[in-house]
Design a protein around this motif. Sequence first.
Motif, PDB file in Angstrom:
ATOM      1  N   GLN A   7       0.824  -1.211   0.000  1.00  0.00           N
ATOM      2  CA  GLN A   7       0.000   0.000   0.000  1.00  0.00           C
ATOM      3  C   GLN A   7       0.856   1.259   0.000  1.00  0.00           C
ATOM      4  O   GLN A   7       0.536   2.243  -0.686  1.00  0.00           O
ATOM      5  CB  GLN A   7      -0.945  -0.022   1.201  1.00  0.00           C
ATOM      6  N   GLU A  34      -8.687  -7.797  -7.258  1.00  0.00           N
ATOM      7  CA  GLU A  34      -9.480  -7.627  -6.039  1.00  0.00           C
ATOM      8  C   GLU A  34      -8.597  -7.198  -4.867  1.00  0.00           C
ATOM      9  O   GLU A  34      -8.989  -6.364  -4.043  1.00  0.00           O
ATOM     10  CB  GLU A  34     -10.213  -8.925  -5.693  1.00  0.00           C
ATOM     11  N   THR A  35      -7.381  -7.776  -4.801  1.00  0.00           N
ATOM     12  CA  THR A  35      -6.444  -7.382  -3.743  1.00  0.00           C
ATOM     13  C   THR A  35      -6.056  -5.918  -3.885  1.00  0.00           C
ATOM     14  O   THR A  35      -6.018  -5.174  -2.891  1.00  0.00           O
ATOM     15  CB  THR A  35      -5.183  -8.271  -3.794  1.00  0.00           C
ATOM     16  N   ARG A  37      -7.806  -3.561  -5.324  1.00  0.00           N
ATOM     17  CA  ARG A  37      -8.967  -2.736  -4.972  1.00  0.00           C
ATOM     18  C   ARG A  37      -9.109  -2.597  -3.459  1.00  0.00           C
ATOM     19  O   ARG A  37      -9.470  -1.529  -2.946  1.00  0.00           O
ATOM     20  CB  ARG A  37     -10.234  -3.312  -5.602  1.00  0.00           C
ATOM     21  N   ARG A  38      -8.830  -3.687  -2.734  1.00  0.00           N
ATOM     22  CA  ARG A  38      -8.866  -3.605  -1.277  1.00  0.00           C
ATOM     23  C   ARG A  38      -7.786  -2.652  -0.764  1.00  0.00           C
ATOM     24  O   ARG A  38      -8.022  -1.872   0.170  1.00  0.00           O
ATOM     25  CB  ARG A  38      -8.692  -4.994  -0.651  1.00  0.00           C
ATOM     26  N   ASP A  39      -6.590  -2.725  -1.385  1.00  0.00           N
ATOM     27  CA  ASP A  39      -5.519  -1.800  -0.999  1.00  0.00           C
ATOM     28  C   ASP A  39      -5.951  -0.351  -1.218  1.00  0.00           C
ATOM     29  O   ASP A  39      -5.712   0.524  -0.366  1.00  0.00           O
ATOM     30  CB  ASP A  39      -4.255  -2.072  -1.816  1.00  0.00           C
ATOM     31  N   THR A  41      -8.943   0.827  -1.289  1.00  0.00           N
ATOM     32  CA  THR A  41      -9.965   1.172  -0.304  1.00  0.00           C
ATOM     33  C   THR A  41      -9.330   1.567   1.023  1.00  0.00           C
ATOM     34  O   THR A  41      -9.744   2.536   1.672  1.00  0.00           O
ATOM     35  CB  THR A  41     -10.932  -0.009  -0.103  1.00  0.00           C
ATOM     36  N   VAL A  42      -8.310   0.799   1.447  1.00  0.00           N
ATOM     37  CA  VAL A  42      -7.599   1.121   2.687  1.00  0.00           C
ATOM     38  C   VAL A  42      -6.973   2.508   2.588  1.00  0.00           C
ATOM     39  O   VAL A  42      -7.078   3.329   3.516  1.00  0.00           O
ATOM     40  CB  VAL A  42      -6.514   0.062   2.981  1.00  0.00           C
TER      41      VAL A  42
END
Length: 253
Positions: A7, A34-35, A37-39, A41-42
């Motif tokens: 990140q 997807e990973t 996108r999660r990063d 989002t964080v």
Amino acid sequence: MYAEERQQEILREARAAGRVDVVTLAEQFGVTTETIRRDLTVLERAGVLRRVHGGAIPVERLGFEPAVATRDEVMTAEKERIAKAALAELPQDGAIVIDAGTTTGRLVQALPPDRELTVIVNSPPLATVLATRPNLTVFLLGGRVRGRTLATVEDWALQQLSQLHVDVAFMATNGCSVARGLTTPDPSEAAIKRAMVASAQRSVLLADHTKFSSNYLARFATLSDIDVIVSDAGLDLELAADLAAAGPEVVRA
């Protein structure tokens, strides 16, 4: 690579390029989209990126400055280490000024209970914390309170600072680079920071390593104005050497 490391690299690339792309990042790091996108989002929740279609852009491109509560939740362990290391720069007695900020806020909490000091701040929340300490004489600079940073700014605060001389100024910044020095998005806040540095015999910058990848609108000090930079172990060694070559001692806590 741990998620936090990935990140931070994503954030660095976004600030350098002005934008990052989900598919490209997934290929670069060898993870799923997807990973990534999660990063993103964080990082968006941390207030440093904004999601856009297919990727993200750094908030500084939007002229956006994250609020105090948002920034206080980011790099917490690093900020704690920086604050503890910065205690070495405290005078035995005398006067200090502490700039408004989340890392300097950690310094306020860590001030030793047996040190007799006069402490000047431009942050009502920090003044509230300090005022309960019987060993401290606390002064709050007056002025307009910026809702984004909860810092007092403009003429009232500037007039008071112009009459002060302190032993050490403990400073915060939004960005720092060898080329541009110390920068912040808001000119009125930059003016207060500039006056704090001018009022001090020594100036100490408290900044985690992510602050050394950005420049903002208003410069308030050059590196030669700063005596010590206290950062964390995530600060690149080559960059630390470049910073030190410009004047200040660099501490990686």
